[in-house]
Write an enzyme that holds these catalytic residues in place. Structure first.
Site, short mmCIF file in Angstrom:
data_model
loop_
_atom_site.label_atom_id
_atom_site.label_comp_id
_atom_site.label_asym_id
_atom_site.label_seq_id
_atom_site.Cartn_x
_atom_site.Cartn_y
_atom_site.Cartn_z
CB CYS A 184 -0.22 2.29 4.01
SG CYS A 184 -1.73 1.60 3.62
CB CYS A 216 -0.97 -0.04 1.11
SG CYS A 216 -1.88 1.31 1.40
#
Length: 108
Positions: A32, A29
């Site tokens: 993230c 991700c």
């Protein structure tokens, strides 16, 4: 910043007293990873009243689904084991996360 997993999520988050922030992230991700340094900085700044934790959902998929984490990144605040607020995907900007943290920090 405490990294929790399938075994430690319940005692560290769901059974904890007071406010706990959980940074739900995944291995691949990119948003993230971009958000993580900001969250770590907030942990240093606000960690005296709010417990900061992170959970790698790649390694704890069932747990994440059980917490209704369906997209990433998610920054969630728990109080006494109950999720009280979360920022999901595009809403999880560094500014929005800090605003949310400040709100609960003032109540802690």
């Amino acid at each position: 910043m405490l990294e929790v997993d399938k075994k430690t999520f319940e005692p560290e988050v769901l059974q904890a007293e007071g406010y706990v922030l959980v940074d739900f992230f995944g291995d691949g991700c990119v948003p993230c990873q971009a958000l993580m340094p900001h969250v770590h900085a907030y942990a240093d700044k606000y960690g005296d009243k709010i417990k900061f934790t992170s959970l790698n959902t790649t390694k704890a998929r069932r747990l994440a689904i059980g917490q209704k984490i369906l997209g990433l990144p998610v920054i969630a605040i728990y109080k006494d084991g109950e999720k009280v607020e979360e920022l999901v995907k595009d809403d999880a900007t560094p500014e929005a996360v800090e605003e949310m943290v400040k709100k609960y920090y003032a109540m802690a």
